[in-house]
Structures are given as structure tokens and as C-alpha cells.
Write an enzyme that holds these catalytic residues in place. Sequence first.
Site, PDB file in Angstrom:
ATOM      1  N   CYS A 168     120.692 114.015  19.571  1.00  0.00           N
ATOM      2  CA  CYS A 168     121.920 114.974  19.184  1.00  0.00           C
ATOM      3  C   CYS A 168     123.171 114.210  20.022  1.00  0.00           C
ATOM      4  CB  CYS A 168     121.426 116.317  19.969  1.00  0.00           C
ATOM      5  SG  CYS A 168     123.112 117.308  19.722  1.00  0.00           S
ATOM      6  N   GLU A 178     116.775 115.141  12.803  1.00  0.00           N
ATOM      7  CA  GLU A 178     118.351 115.002  12.761  1.00  0.00           C
ATOM      8  C   GLU A 178     118.512 114.129  11.543  1.00  0.00           C
ATOM      9  OE1 GLU A 178     120.929 115.241  14.264  1.00  0.00           O
ATOM     10  OE2 GLU A 178     120.677 115.520  16.362  1.00  0.00           O
TER      11      GLU A 178
HETATM   12  C1  LIG Z   1     122.886 118.300  13.972  1.00  0.00           C
HETATM   13  C2  LIG Z   1     123.751 117.698  14.965  1.00  0.00           C
HETATM   14  N1  LIG Z   1     123.110 116.765  15.765  1.00  0.00           N
HETATM   15  C3  LIG Z   1     123.947 116.376  16.824  1.00  0.00           C
HETATM   16  C4  LIG Z   1     125.120 116.955  16.941  1.00  0.00           C
HETATM   17  C5  LIG Z   1     126.057 116.268  18.207  1.00  0.00           C
HETATM   18  N2  LIG Z   1     126.145 117.254  19.049  1.00  0.00           N
HETATM   19  C6  LIG Z   1     125.524 117.787  16.207  1.00  0.00           C
HETATM   20  N3  LIG Z   1     127.087 118.303  16.344  1.00  0.00           N
HETATM   21  N4  LIG Z   1     124.917 118.216  15.067  1.00  0.00           N
END
Ligand SMILES: Cc1ncc(CN)c(N)n1
Length: 221
Positions: free
Chosen positions: A135, A210
Site C-alpha cells: 500500500c 492491490e
Molecule cells: C488501494 C490503495 N492502496 C494504497 C494506497 C496508498 N495509501 C491507497 N490509497 N489505496
Amino acid sequence: MSLLERLKAAARDDWTGYVDHAFVRGLGDGTLPASAFRQYLVQDYLFLIQFARAHALAAGKARTLADMRAAKEGLAAIVDVEMQLHLRLCERWGLTAAEVEATPEHAATVAYTRWVLDIGMSGDLLDLQVALTPCTLGYAEIGRRLAPEGAGALDAAHPYREWIGEYAGEAFQSVAAGAHAWLDDLDRRYGSPARFPELVAIFAKAARLEAGFWQMGLDAA
Ligand SMILES: Cc1ncc(CN)c(N)n1
């Protein structure tokens, strides 16, 4: 080699499938359909609410005050900075916070966030930080790739300029650098060669989730 570098090398295909997803390429060259971005944006706000809980859980898992402070930094970066960007973007797309919060979570959002929370509940702080790493450090890598000369050098007419600028910008890059250093510190204290395969499995799954999140945006186009 840092733990992140070793994890990326061990889960190369999953990592590439995430950071080089078609959604990311569309963000970079501005060809991403607006409907895909809108779907992503709404779900990402809901995602961040759950990820804020995961960072709070990390504070609860911490055994030292220094770890608790590091977890607090991650929580503050989401609640005080990233979610504010999302609200600004949502406003521009004609969405209020109340409307976004009332939107049902997509299956991809539930799958990713509740899995991370479960890793946090069942594992230790290192397991949880590894689950959270794609993330933070993935978006930092994407931000640097999409704006190699810095956020200020982006074309003013680029439709996703603000989003790219946020992740390429100094504030997010500095949060990511802190998370990277903390991950190595946790690895030194709690990691071992015997644990590494399990950490790779967690990291690879988070990278696949992701990629599934980007795909959820594209599927709405
Ligand atoms: C799905 C997702 N992954 C990561 C991030 C980064 N914090 C985010 N905003 N959204």
C-alpha cells in the site's frame, strides 16, 4: 538488501502486476477513463477508512513506544493527509463525503481490507507491516515513476495531475521513507530466515489484492 527489496525480488510477478497495472499506465498517460477513476476514488476512500483501522491496530500490536509512534505516523498520514486529498478530488467530481461514505463497499475493497485486518489480528507487528507495505511503498514507487521530475513538472492540463502529485510529492515520499526504515527495523528485531517465506506469501497476496483493486476501477469503465 532491505526487506522490501528481498520481498519484491521473491514476488516479482505479483509486484509488477500491481505497480505496472494498466490502470497505473492510464493514470500516467492520462488515458484512464473518467468512469474508472471515479469508481476507484470512491472505493479508495472506503478503503482508507479500513486501512486507518489497520494502522491503529498496528499501534495496539506495538510492544515499544517507538513502534507505537511509528504506527501513529502511518495513521496520521492516512486520516490527516491522504483522506483530505480524496475529499478534495471527490468534491471536484461532484461527490460529497456523506455520499461516498454511504456507498457500499465493492467486493475487492472488502477482500483486501478485511484480509489485512485479519493478518493484523492473527499475526504480529511484522506480519501486519508486511501486509501494509505494498500500500504505502507501492504508491510511493508509482508516484516516483509517474512524475520522475517531481510533482511540479507535471503538465497543468493532465487530468490526474493532483493524484500523481500527491503520491510523487515530498509529504507522501517522506511518509514512505519512514515506513521503509521502520519495516527494516522490525525485520531486524522480529524477522528470521525461517519466517521469510511466510512474509513473501503475505506481501505477494497484498500485491495481488492491490492489482485487483485497480482492476475493479477498470472494470467500471
Ligand atoms: C488501494 C490503495 N492502496 C494504497 C494506497 C496508498 N495509501 C491507497 N490509497 N489505496
